[in-house]
Design a protein around this motif. Sequence first.
Motif, short mmCIF file in Angstrom:
data_model
loop_
_atom_site.label_atom_id
_atom_site.label_comp_id
_atom_site.label_asym_id
_atom_site.label_seq_id
_atom_site.Cartn_x
_atom_site.Cartn_y
_atom_site.Cartn_z
N THR A 90 51.05 56.05 45.40
CA THR A 90 50.84 55.09 44.32
C THR A 90 50.11 53.86 44.83
OG1 THR A 90 51.93 53.73 42.62
CG2 THR A 90 53.09 53.97 44.71
N ALA A 91 49.46 53.17 43.91
CA ALA A 91 48.90 51.86 44.24
C ALA A 91 50.05 50.87 44.33
CB ALA A 91 47.93 51.42 43.15
N ILE A 92 49.93 49.89 45.22
CA ILE A 92 50.90 48.80 45.30
C ILE A 92 50.14 47.48 45.35
CG2 ILE A 92 52.69 50.20 46.39
CD1 ILE A 92 52.00 48.90 49.05
N SER A 93 50.83 46.39 45.06
CA SER A 93 50.15 45.09 45.02
C SER A 93 50.03 44.50 46.41
CB SER A 93 50.92 44.12 44.12
OG SER A 93 52.09 43.69 44.77
N ASP A 94 49.17 43.49 46.53
CA ASP A 94 49.02 42.77 47.80
C ASP A 94 50.37 42.22 48.27
OD1 ASP A 94 46.34 43.21 47.69
OD2 ASP A 94 45.81 41.21 46.96
N LEU A 95 51.21 41.84 47.32
CA LEU A 95 52.49 41.23 47.66
C LEU A 95 53.51 42.23 48.19
CD1 LEU A 95 52.71 38.97 44.50
CD2 LEU A 95 52.19 38.22 46.81
N GLU A 96 53.20 43.53 48.03
CA GLU A 96 54.09 44.57 48.53
C GLU A 96 53.59 45.14 49.85
OE1 GLU A 96 55.79 46.66 44.55
OE2 GLU A 96 53.62 46.45 44.67
N VAL A 97 52.62 44.44 50.44
CA VAL A 97 52.04 44.87 51.72
C VAL A 97 52.46 43.89 52.81
CG1 VAL A 97 49.90 45.29 52.99
CG2 VAL A 97 50.05 45.92 50.57
N GLN A 102 43.40 33.56 42.09
CA GLN A 102 43.84 34.84 41.56
C GLN A 102 42.74 35.90 41.61
OE1 GLN A 102 46.78 36.23 39.74
NE2 GLN A 102 47.60 34.76 41.21
N LEU A 103 43.14 37.12 41.92
CA LEU A 103 42.31 38.31 41.75
C LEU A 103 42.94 39.12 40.63
CD1 LEU A 103 41.79 39.29 45.50
CD2 LEU A 103 40.11 38.22 43.97
N PRO A 104 42.19 39.99 39.98
CA PRO A 104 42.79 40.83 38.94
C PRO A 104 44.02 41.57 39.49
CG PRO A 104 40.41 41.05 38.87
CD PRO A 104 40.73 40.24 40.10
N THR A 115 42.18 34.65 34.37
CA THR A 115 42.12 33.92 33.08
C THR A 115 43.50 33.40 32.69
OG1 THR A 115 40.24 35.23 32.33
CG2 THR A 115 41.56 34.15 30.63
N LEU A 116 44.53 34.25 32.82
CA LEU A 116 45.88 33.85 32.42
C LEU A 116 46.44 32.74 33.30
CD1 LEU A 116 47.45 37.39 31.79
CD2 LEU A 116 46.87 35.69 30.05
N ALA A 117 45.97 32.65 34.54
CA ALA A 117 46.52 31.68 35.49
C ALA A 117 46.14 30.24 35.14
CB ALA A 117 46.06 32.01 36.90
N GLN A 118 45.02 30.06 34.47
CA GLN A 118 44.53 28.69 34.27
C GLN A 118 45.49 27.81 33.47
OE1 GLN A 118 40.40 28.90 32.89
NE2 GLN A 118 40.00 30.54 34.36
N PRO A 119 45.93 28.22 32.26
CA PRO A 119 46.88 27.36 31.54
C PRO A 119 48.24 27.27 32.25
CG PRO A 119 46.50 29.43 30.35
CD PRO A 119 45.50 29.38 31.44
N ALA A 120 48.62 28.32 32.98
CA ALA A 120 49.90 28.29 33.70
C ALA A 120 49.87 27.28 34.83
CB ALA A 120 50.22 29.68 34.22
N ALA A 121 48.74 27.19 35.52
CA ALA A 121 48.61 26.20 36.60
C ALA A 121 48.56 24.79 36.01
CB ALA A 121 47.34 26.48 37.41
N GLN A 122 47.86 24.64 34.89
CA GLN A 122 47.73 23.32 34.26
C GLN A 122 49.07 22.80 33.77
OE1 GLN A 122 44.76 21.69 34.38
NE2 GLN A 122 45.98 19.92 33.75
N ALA A 123 49.94 23.71 33.34
CA ALA A 123 51.26 23.29 32.84
C ALA A 123 52.07 22.60 33.93
CB ALA A 123 52.02 24.50 32.30
N VAL A 124 51.92 23.06 35.17
CA VAL A 124 52.62 22.42 36.28
C VAL A 124 51.93 21.11 36.65
CG1 VAL A 124 53.31 22.67 38.71
CG2 VAL A 124 53.51 24.61 37.14
N ASP A 153 39.63 50.01 35.35
CA ASP A 153 38.45 49.83 36.19
C ASP A 153 38.61 50.68 37.45
OD1 ASP A 153 36.03 48.94 37.07
OD2 ASP A 153 36.69 46.91 37.58
N ASN A 154 37.46 51.04 38.02
CA ASN A 154 37.43 51.78 39.27
C ASN A 154 37.26 50.76 40.38
OD1 ASN A 154 37.66 54.47 40.15
ND2 ASN A 154 35.53 54.49 40.78
N ARG A 155 38.36 50.45 41.06
CA ARG A 155 38.32 49.41 42.08
C ARG A 155 39.15 49.85 43.28
NH1 ARG A 155 37.09 44.09 40.20
NH2 ARG A 155 38.21 43.29 42.02
N LEU A 156 38.96 49.11 44.35
CA LEU A 156 39.80 49.34 45.52
C LEU A 156 41.21 48.80 45.27
CD1 LEU A 156 38.02 48.58 48.91
CD2 LEU A 156 38.54 50.77 47.87
N VAL A 157 42.19 49.57 45.69
CA VAL A 157 43.58 49.13 45.61
C VAL A 157 44.26 49.41 46.94
CG1 VAL A 157 43.74 49.56 43.13
CG2 VAL A 157 44.40 51.37 44.74
#
Length: 883
Positions: free
Chosen positions: A182-189, A401-403, A369-378, A170-174
């Motif tokens: 390079t692009a980096i994640s929010d967690l690396e800022v 979560q954001l993508p 989408t992936l976060a939902q069952p992972a959160a429910q497991a806890v 996708d063409n999105r802001l990073v």
Amino acid sequence: MLEKTFDPKAIEENRYKRWKKSGVFKCRPESNARAFTIMMPPPNVTGSLHIGHALNHTLQDILIRYQRMKGRDALWQPGTDHAGIATQMVVERKLAEEGAPSRRELGRKKFLEKVWEWKGKSGGTIVDQLHSLGTTPDWDRERFTMDEGLSRAVIKAFVQLYNEGLIYKDNRLVNWDPKLETAISDLEVEQREQKGHMWHLKYPVEGEEEQFITVATTRPETMLGDSAVAVHPDDERYKDIIGKSVILPITERLIPIIADEYSDPEKGTGAVKITPAHDFNDFEVGKRHNLPMINIFDRHACIAPLESIPSEYHGLDRYDARKKVLKEFEELDLLVEVEDIKNALPYGDRSGVVIEPFLTEQWFCDTPTLAQPAAQAVRDGRTRFIPQQYENMYFSWMDNQLPWCISRQLWWGHQIPAWYDEDGKVYVAETEEEAREQAGTDVKLTRDEDVLDTWFSSALWPFSTLGWPDDGEEAKRMLEKYYPGDVLVTGFDIITFWVSRMMMFAMHFMDEVPFKDVYVHALVRDAKGQKMSKSRGNVMDPLELSEKYGTDALRFTLAAMAAQGRDIRLADERLQGYRNFATKLWNASRYCEMNGCKAAAGFEPAKVEYTPNQWIITALIESKSEIETALDAYRFNEAANAIYQFTWGTFCDWYLEFTKPVLQGGGDAAEEVKQTTGWVLEQILILLNPFMPFITEELHEELIGSDQQIISMNWPEYDEGLGSPAAREKMDWLIRMISEIRSVRADMNVPAGAKIQLLVKDACADTKAGLEAFGDIMKQMARLETIELVNDVPKGAIQTLVDQTTLILPIADIIDLDAERTRLKKRINKLEDDIKKLSQKLDNKKFIENAPEELVTEQKELVAEKQSAHEKLTAALKQLEAA
């Protein structure tokens, strides 16, 4: 014979080699024993051991040693992470230092050869350092996130997620790092607060003479990419011009004035410049209004050669462009105000440069989408966080979560398995051959140059290391036995980076949580509670500490201070204290050796008859239970304290002193004491081994003479019913009596060598029996000349109470009563001053609100301690004044 002193460095390296050679570190998949699995958080291949690693791996090693001795088939899965950005930076820096061709000059293939070459020579540093800490993972199973098997797992996972629509382009802001390109994640800022400016700029309204709309920005150069000015739809000031346009200065482009609730009428002028390609909020506004996305920067954060931007700006660095923009606005009389502010700027945690929001095409993973069952497991309790408070951090991250931008413009890492034809159509497959089958054999394909975020491969760690996605017998057996893991030991700082993503991928690919428990340990700070950093000069190197105090002392210190939810304040004094503990154990062992204290092969603790022997066995059983309960609940500090108190206090300070006269006297009683002492010491060495493995192994080998190392021994199990509550009660009474007499002597400043009388009043039958049985021990350990039963209290005597018995110490002829009264008054006055100051601090609402929770708790404990001392000394003074 044991040496006079213990020299850790003389034995540690050789002892570790012997452990490793014995094969005891290895898991036993063929055995029927129940598995116990810990997945080691893989340290970066670029890393060196720091104090946080030392804490993390010490706690894991304590657990794995304990469970291994309990009979579990223990797998501690080791490995290292390829650390994409960090490793590429290290190698590029090395090439520059050597004057070698740069990465770009070498080309991808030759540069990666250089990285693998560096990894082969220097990438194992941290693994070697973990050896020196005495850790016992299954090194034969060591993995690397870019080894063949794990790389296969990464490719498999990517392709599957793509085919399921959970990975897409996708063409999105990073977050774009212009230094690393390079692009980096929010967690690396990192957000760093600093002094800055807010520039207020005027944009002329088209067709309206002398009408302007004022906007404010901290990044004026981005106005070159503005696509609109937004105002709130209910803002009366702008109702008449919504739908009109402004003339964007410098570029002379017309951009619309739009209505959007993102604008806040209460903030500034209520008008906001919208730059969709360079601001995350503006990007969302731009999508809602279908605005042009004008990316004004190139990969280096220099102005791109766009037709809409005057050519004199092309190629300018962003900060030079800022100066030029501001100069032009000033010349056009469109710069309204420059406001001094404090603001937070985003910096790349690796590069140290300001990050730019940057519009670019990247690969994304649908983590919402992936976060939902992972959160429910806890939420369902399938995975627990200990302490539970960290669930809040986990849920906050998972529920918002954001993508996840998973592509990185690097060369070192897992290259994305996507190929493009000449028309730009993408083909995602596990191999190029499979991509060709999709595209057609005659089509020219070019592979995507990007690599995956390092955390993508780390997210697969709990099951890829066990063989997934292979379907061979070995992988099936390993996964069936060792998955899911029992516990993950980690710091709170990677709950978002790593723990959450392991949970997501595990639930998706395995339909099962990756671990049952997540134990989150605290930070190691300096003695003042400050975070360790090179700039502060307060970093404590675990290798240097190990060299200075011994590895056992370092390990025990970290365990003893690892209270749940409380940061560790590491000070040299604590390390010295636990080095002294090792010395105490060594000296006690030498004493036992010199006195022939060793249990015979058939020693039966249930058959001992001497009361102190029955008592020490009972106390041992209770301490063992405390250690087990604490370790099972991840309360490492309580487990360490239990074995410490038993070893130093109960065994060394009390039992060995109780039994000295018996050993000196000889006979049957002495033989039973020798047997009991030797047996209890061996139990201590076994129980202490997970915490202090080196000294305990050395002492066990020297004293017991067994070929079997403790590391391969079973955890002690004692017959049900072993122990004597009656002996426990009698000896506890004796300890209370001696302790109280010693306390009074200390409070009254009685010289240590002076022997005094003890007069006992109101003695019941049990007390008389105790005095009869243990009078000689009391005389020796409390420095008493005589013990006498009396009915009256002589003048110049101090009284104290133990249970219902009054103890009387005539000391008028031994100390200067007037001098002691003066001394006690001074101490009491000092305590009163201290209590007053501390109470004032605790009554201060600002202190309570702003101080760290552990500091407040520490101050409250200090007040309670001083109040207790004050009460005790006041009572002593009262008695002296009456004497």
